[in-house]
Design a protein around this motif. Sequence first.
Motif, PDB file in Angstrom:
ATOM      1  N   ARG A  72      -3.337   4.802  -3.313  1.00  0.00           N
ATOM      2  CA  ARG A  72      -3.963   3.572  -3.817  1.00  0.00           C
ATOM      3  C   ARG A  72      -3.528   2.411  -2.940  1.00  0.00           C
ATOM      4  NH1 ARG A  72      -6.115   3.704  -9.011  1.00  0.00           N
ATOM      5  NH2 ARG A  72      -5.426   1.622  -9.528  1.00  0.00           N
ATOM      6  N   PHE A  73      -4.493   1.553  -2.634  1.00  0.00           N
ATOM      7  CA  PHE A  73      -4.249   0.401  -1.787  1.00  0.00           C
ATOM      8  C   PHE A  73      -4.704  -0.867  -2.516  1.00  0.00           C
ATOM      9  CE2 PHE A  73      -5.414   4.104   0.790  1.00  0.00           C
ATOM     10  CZ  PHE A  73      -4.311   4.230   1.627  1.00  0.00           C
ATOM     11  N   PRO A  74      -3.825  -1.463  -3.326  1.00  0.00           N
ATOM     12  CA  PRO A  74      -4.201  -2.714  -4.004  1.00  0.00           C
ATOM     13  C   PRO A  74      -4.049  -3.893  -3.038  1.00  0.00           C
ATOM     14  CG  PRO A  74      -2.026  -1.977  -4.720  1.00  0.00           C
ATOM     15  CD  PRO A  74      -2.527  -0.959  -3.747  1.00  0.00           C
ATOM     16  N   VAL A  75      -5.044  -4.764  -3.013  1.00  0.00           N
ATOM     17  CA  VAL A  75      -5.011  -5.937  -2.138  1.00  0.00           C
ATOM     18  C   VAL A  75      -5.597  -7.128  -2.882  1.00  0.00           C
ATOM     19  CG1 VAL A  75      -5.146  -4.639   0.041  1.00  0.00           C
ATOM     20  CG2 VAL A  75      -7.255  -5.350  -1.114  1.00  0.00           C
ATOM     21  N   PRO A  76      -5.242  -8.340  -2.450  1.00  0.00           N
ATOM     22  CA  PRO A  76      -5.883  -9.519  -3.049  1.00  0.00           C
ATOM     23  C   PRO A  76      -7.356  -9.559  -2.648  1.00  0.00           C
ATOM     24  CG  PRO A  76      -4.242 -10.162  -1.388  1.00  0.00           C
ATOM     25  CD  PRO A  76      -4.228  -8.678  -1.470  1.00  0.00           C
ATOM     26  N   VAL A 115      -8.323  -6.153  -5.730  1.00  0.00           N
ATOM     27  CA  VAL A 115      -9.246  -5.049  -5.482  1.00  0.00           C
ATOM     28  C   VAL A 115      -8.380  -3.836  -5.169  1.00  0.00           C
ATOM     29  CG1 VAL A 115     -11.020  -4.183  -3.904  1.00  0.00           C
ATOM     30  CG2 VAL A 115     -11.023  -6.591  -4.579  1.00  0.00           C
ATOM     31  N   ILE A 116      -8.717  -2.698  -5.765  1.00  0.00           N
ATOM     32  CA  ILE A 116      -7.919  -1.487  -5.544  1.00  0.00           C
ATOM     33  C   ILE A 116      -8.797  -0.428  -4.895  1.00  0.00           C
ATOM     34  CG2 ILE A 116      -6.560   0.354  -6.597  1.00  0.00           C
ATOM     35  CD1 ILE A 116      -6.003  -1.655  -8.911  1.00  0.00           C
ATOM     36  N   THR A 117      -8.391   0.003  -3.718  1.00  0.00           N
ATOM     37  CA  THR A 117      -9.065   1.103  -3.041  1.00  0.00           C
ATOM     38  C   THR A 117      -8.229   2.348  -3.273  1.00  0.00           C
ATOM     39  OG1 THR A 117      -9.949  -0.364  -1.347  1.00  0.00           O
ATOM     40  CG2 THR A 117      -9.868   1.993  -0.812  1.00  0.00           C
ATOM     41  N   GLU A 118      -8.902   3.428  -3.632  1.00  0.00           N
ATOM     42  CA  GLU A 118      -8.213   4.702  -3.808  1.00  0.00           C
ATOM     43  C   GLU A 118      -8.821   5.703  -2.836  1.00  0.00           C
ATOM     44  OE1 GLU A 118      -6.695   6.313  -7.695  1.00  0.00           O
ATOM     45  OE2 GLU A 118      -8.343   7.736  -7.328  1.00  0.00           O
ATOM     46  N   LEU A 119      -7.951   6.410  -2.148  1.00  0.00           N
ATOM     47  CA  LEU A 119      -8.344   7.459  -1.217  1.00  0.00           C
ATOM     48  C   LEU A 119      -7.840   8.773  -1.771  1.00  0.00           C
ATOM     49  CD1 LEU A 119      -9.348   8.441   1.615  1.00  0.00           C
ATOM     50  CD2 LEU A 119      -7.018   7.980   2.422  1.00  0.00           C
ATOM     51  N   THR A 120      -8.747   9.722  -1.971  1.00  0.00           N
ATOM     52  CA  THR A 120      -8.389  11.046  -2.460  1.00  0.00           C
ATOM     53  C   THR A 120      -8.844  12.063  -1.421  1.00  0.00           C
ATOM     54  OG1 THR A 120      -8.731  10.309  -4.736  1.00  0.00           O
ATOM     55  CG2 THR A 120      -8.589  12.696  -4.359  1.00  0.00           C
ATOM     56  N   VAL A 121      -7.898  12.802  -0.880  1.00  0.00           N
ATOM     57  CA  VAL A 121      -8.203  13.821   0.113  1.00  0.00           C
ATOM     58  C   VAL A 121      -8.051  15.181  -0.552  1.00  0.00           C
ATOM     59  CG1 VAL A 121      -7.553  14.833   2.332  1.00  0.00           C
ATOM     60  CG2 VAL A 121      -7.387  12.348   2.000  1.00  0.00           C
ATOM     61  N   GLY A 122      -9.138  15.926  -0.583  1.00  0.00           N
ATOM     62  CA  GLY A 122      -9.119  17.291  -1.088  1.00  0.00           C
ATOM     63  C   GLY A 122      -9.289  18.259   0.070  1.00  0.00           C
ATOM     64  N   SER A 123      -9.254  19.531  -0.217  1.00  0.00           N
ATOM     65  CA  SER A 123      -9.406  20.511   0.853  1.00  0.00           C
ATOM     66  C   SER A 123     -10.828  20.541   1.408  1.00  0.00           C
ATOM     67  CB  SER A 123      -9.007  21.903   0.357  1.00  0.00           C
ATOM     68  OG  SER A 123      -9.847  22.287  -0.725  1.00  0.00           O
ATOM     69  N   ASP A 124     -11.822  20.218   0.568  1.00  0.00           N
ATOM     70  CA  ASP A 124     -13.220  20.291   0.981  1.00  0.00           C
ATOM     71  C   ASP A 124     -13.951  18.952   0.965  1.00  0.00           C
ATOM     72  OD1 ASP A 124     -13.066  23.090   1.244  1.00  0.00           O
ATOM     73  OD2 ASP A 124     -13.449  23.364  -0.894  1.00  0.00           O
ATOM     74  N   TRP A 125     -13.296  17.883   0.510  1.00  0.00           N
ATOM     75  CA  TRP A 125     -13.952  16.599   0.377  1.00  0.00           C
ATOM     76  C   TRP A 125     -12.943  15.454   0.450  1.00  0.00           C
ATOM     77  CZ3 TRP A 125     -11.706  14.266  -3.721  1.00  0.00           C
ATOM     78  CH2 TRP A 125     -11.106  15.103  -4.660  1.00  0.00           C
ATOM     79  N   ARG A 152     -12.751  11.381  -1.006  1.00  0.00           N
ATOM     80  CA  ARG A 152     -13.387  10.381  -1.859  1.00  0.00           C
ATOM     81  C   ARG A 152     -12.696   9.042  -1.649  1.00  0.00           C
ATOM     82  NH1 ARG A 152     -14.933   9.952  -8.190  1.00  0.00           N
ATOM     83  NH2 ARG A 152     -14.024   7.918  -8.536  1.00  0.00           N
ATOM     84  N   VAL A 153     -13.490   8.000  -1.471  1.00  0.00           N
ATOM     85  CA  VAL A 153     -12.964   6.638  -1.453  1.00  0.00           C
ATOM     86  C   VAL A 153     -13.616   5.899  -2.613  1.00  0.00           C
ATOM     87  CG1 VAL A 153     -12.429   6.484   1.003  1.00  0.00           C
ATOM     88  CG2 VAL A 153     -14.684   5.839   0.221  1.00  0.00           C
ATOM     89  N   SER A 154     -12.823   5.113  -3.309  1.00  0.00           N
ATOM     90  CA  SER A 154     -13.364   4.311  -4.398  1.00  0.00           C
ATOM     91  C   SER A 154     -12.750   2.923  -4.327  1.00  0.00           C
ATOM     92  CB  SER A 154     -13.065   4.964  -5.753  1.00  0.00           C
ATOM     93  OG  SER A 154     -11.684   5.035  -5.985  1.00  0.00           O
ATOM     94  N   VAL A 155     -13.524   1.954  -4.747  1.00  0.00           N
ATOM     95  CA  VAL A 155     -13.064   0.568  -4.783  1.00  0.00           C
ATOM     96  C   VAL A 155     -13.309   0.043  -6.188  1.00  0.00           C
ATOM     97  CG1 VAL A 155     -13.367  -1.753  -3.857  1.00  0.00           C
ATOM     98  CG2 VAL A 155     -13.472   0.227  -2.321  1.00  0.00           C
ATOM     99  N   GLU A 156     -12.236  -0.426  -6.802  1.00  0.00           N
ATOM    100  CA  GLU A 156     -12.273  -0.906  -8.173  1.00  0.00           C
ATOM    101  C   GLU A 156     -12.011  -2.402  -8.215  1.00  0.00           C
ATOM    102  OE1 GLU A 156      -9.577  -0.370 -12.199  1.00  0.00           O
ATOM    103  OE2 GLU A 156      -9.706   1.311 -10.797  1.00  0.00           O
ATOM    104  N   ASP A 157     -12.782  -3.080  -9.062  1.00  0.00           N
ATOM    105  CA  ASP A 157     -12.537  -4.502  -9.308  1.00  0.00           C
ATOM    106  C   ASP A 157     -12.773  -4.781 -10.780  1.00  0.00           C
ATOM    107  OD1 ASP A 157     -15.335  -5.468  -9.803  1.00  0.00           O
ATOM    108  OD2 ASP A 157     -15.634  -4.896  -7.715  1.00  0.00           O
ATOM    109  N   GLY A 158     -12.434  -5.976 -11.204  1.00  0.00           N
ATOM    110  CA  GLY A 158     -12.519  -6.331 -12.618  1.00  0.00           C
ATOM    111  C   GLY A 158     -13.814  -6.980 -13.045  1.00  0.00           C
ATOM    112  N   ASP A 159     -14.788  -7.086 -12.165  1.00  0.00           N
ATOM    113  CA  ASP A 159     -16.066  -7.697 -12.491  1.00  0.00           C
ATOM    114  C   ASP A 159     -16.961  -6.654 -13.164  1.00  0.00           C
ATOM    115  OD1 ASP A 159     -18.662  -8.808 -12.493  1.00  0.00           O
ATOM    116  OD2 ASP A 159     -18.268  -9.905 -10.645  1.00  0.00           O
ATOM    117  N   MET A 166       0.853  -1.158   0.000  1.00  0.00           N
ATOM    118  CA  MET A 166       0.000   0.000   0.000  1.00  0.00           C
ATOM    119  C   MET A 166       0.901   1.223   0.000  1.00  0.00           C
ATOM    120  SD  MET A 166      -3.095  -1.098   2.369  1.00  0.00           S
ATOM    121  CE  MET A 166      -3.746  -2.735   2.274  1.00  0.00           C
ATOM    122  N   VAL A 167       0.849   1.964  -1.076  1.00  0.00           N
ATOM    123  CA  VAL A 167       1.814   3.025  -1.309  1.00  0.00           C
ATOM    124  C   VAL A 167       1.121   4.338  -1.639  1.00  0.00           C
ATOM    125  CG1 VAL A 167       3.756   3.700  -2.764  1.00  0.00           C
ATOM    126  CG2 VAL A 167       3.408   1.306  -2.217  1.00  0.00           C
TER     127      VAL A 167
END
Length: 159
Positions: free
Chosen positions: A23-27, A83-93, A95-102, A1-2
């Motif tokens: 981004r946090f890619p995990v099995p 599964v890849i989780t992405e965390l985006t921190v903005g000044s006002d918001w 966002r978390v997203s989870v991506e998969d290949g299905d 997780m980098v």
Amino acid sequence: MVATRSAAGPGRVRTGPVEGVWRFPVPAVEASVPRTRHAVRDRLLAQGMAGVRYQELVDDLLLIVSELVGNAVTHAAELSPEVITELTVGSDWVRVSVEDGDPYRPKALESDAGRTGGRGLLLVKSITLQAGGVCDVERTGEGGKVVWASLPVPREEAR
């Protein structure tokens, strides 16, 4: 997780969280749910979201991460070994997203007292709306999907 990017320029006066994208890619296995939740929590705290001002936001985000990663592990693992989780921190918001290949696009099921399980996306939508945020499901360029929620950062109280 980098960490992939962080923005906190020199001399910048910080009144909110430090911005960045991670981004946090995990099995796609059950153990990845708490692993991802803990990694996201640690990153949120490292970005300055500790304390009472951010407690509800952090709790909401961690529940959303748990539900979305859990759903991906449960329903998409056969077609998506990662599964890849992405965390985006903005000044006002945030966002978390989870991506998969299905390619299956999930739908929030209605509440049904006689049914166990199957209400994770409904819970995510409810938490997101209650917090004043937005969430959606989108297709990826590779044919999978990304489920995301964006929540507002609480404003600093006037002194």
